[in-house]
Enzyme design. Structure first.
Site, PDB file in Angstrom:
ATOM      1  CD  GLU A 237      -2.312 -74.632  29.824  1.00 21.18           C
ATOM      2  OE1 GLU A 237      -1.351 -75.422  29.319  1.00 21.18           O
ATOM      3  OE2 GLU A 237      -2.426 -73.371  29.533  1.00 21.18           O
ATOM      4  CG  ASP A 318      -9.649 -71.988  24.762  1.00 19.00           C
ATOM      5  OD1 ASP A 318      -9.005 -72.280  25.713  1.00 19.00           O
ATOM      6  OD2 ASP A 318      -9.678 -70.876  23.931  1.00 19.00           O
TER       7      ASP A 318
END
Length: 376
Positions: A237, A318
């Site tokens: 995040e 990611d």
């Protein structure tokens, strides 16, 4: 596929096959109703009738017509939404009772009305002042509204549906703040959302812009995952913040809102459409269903493009999580846990993925982690 047992794979596929027809059915039903009202005189008659209940003035037609359109759209989609909820409940993903769910529906309706009615009123005030060029100031105001709402969302909207409490001091909170510091990201708070009163699904996110930015973790994630896995979720995040995904998305959203208003201006100036809708011009309140229908078509057409962009952004986040933590093994463990806990289809059909998926599939994310190499 070796990362998941046959039972886990079958369970995710079964949930997808059970809920997707109902989820898509709800979307199609809502779109069909909007188009039927927008491209036929039925919508115009509805606006006139709704306004007549409150005196028949132009303002009454605009506001009452907007309320009726919102309520009808909610009503036609509600059975599909309830069916999806029932299916997910059968897979253990729902912890909330029907009363709490109904209250959330009412809260969502109230928010929709609170946001839409002032916008619709302002729009038709502009069309009354300038029936031919209303879309010029409307486009500018729409572009301005997007970042304002993005800034206010965590302060005004999120608390309506969840309660947030500060994460108590401890090793995990310190580790999350350390991740943000290493990323040179200023975070105001680390909060815990009481998601468990609705779902067993796991998640975390970073919301807000500038002074409103905070890390939020679901209590379900904290209760289920290992601390290192929570760190990996938050590192992902933080990648959105580091790459300015929220800011970029907000600016693109503002541009998209402005372009959409311009396109609506063209549609509202095309006499064949106005005639089909039973309206005289854009200043006529009876054009409201037509504008709603055109907006719905624009949103539907843009959906797959937005999903494709989102998948690329999520894949980049990611990679950021891997670069920040240098821990592909725990990243893979985290992806497994999320997929199993959320009963995800770990390898969905390609067409569904292209049209609707906002994230890469679990198998793609795990494969990317296995091939990741540290820079340098």
């Amino acid at each position: 596929m070796d990362d998941f047992t046959p039972e886990q794979i079958a369970r995710g596929r079964a949930l997808r096959r059970a809920q997707v027809p109902w989820a898509l059915g709800g979307r199609l039903a809502g779109l069909a109703l909007t188009l039927a009202l927008g491209f036929t005189p039925a919508g115009a008659d509805l606006v006139t009738a709704a306004g007549g209940l409150f005196g028949g003035s132009r303002t009454a037609e605009v506001l009452a017509g907007a309320v009726v359109l919102i309520l009808l759209a909610e009503a036609v989609q509600l059975p599909f939404t309830a069916r999806v909820r029932t299916i997910r409940s059968g897979y253990g993903l729902v912890t909330q009772g029907w009363g709490g769910w109904a209250l959330d529906v009412l809260r969502g309706l109230a928010l929709s009305l609170l946001l839409v009615l002032p916008g619709v009123y302002g729009l038709y005030a502009l069309t009354e002042r300038s029936p031919q060029h209303w879309w010029v100031p409307a486009a500018g105001l729409a572009a301005l509204l997007v970042p304002v709402l993005s800034f206010l969302f965590p302060l005004l909207v999120e608390p309506v549906f969840n309660r947030f409490t500060p994460m108590p001091p401890g090793a995990l909170r310190s580790a999350l703040l350390d991740l943000a510091e290493r990323d040179a990201i200023r975070v105001k708070q680390v909060l815990v959302a009481d998601a468990s009163r609705r779902t067993t699904a796991l998640n975390a996110y970073v919301s807000g812009l500038g002074a409103t930015r905070r890390i939020v973790a679901y209590d379900t994630l904290l209760q289920t995952a290992e601390p290192r896995e929570v760190e990996l979720v938050v590192a992902h995040e933080l990648g959105h913040v580091k790459h300015r995904d929220v800011l970029t998305g907000t600016l693109i959203g503002a541009l998209g809102a402005a372009v959409a208003v311009c396109l609506l201006g063209l549609a509202a100036d095309w006499q064949p459409l106005l005639s089909a809708a039973g309206a005289t011009d854009a200043a006529d309140p009876r054009s409201l269903p037509l504008l709603a229908a055109c907006a719905a078509l624009l949103g539907t057409a843009a959906g797959p493009l937005q999903c494709a962009a989102s998948r690329r952004i999520e894949a980049r986040a990611d990679r950021h999580a891997l670069e920040l933590t240098s821990d592909p093994e725990q990243f893979i463990a985290m992806q497994r846990r999320l997929a199993v806990a959320n009963v995800s289809d770990v390898d969905p059909p390609r067409l569904l993925e292209l049209l609707f998926a906002t994230h890469p599939s679990a198998t793609h994310r795990i494969a990317a982690a296995r091939t990741w190499q540290p820079a340098g």
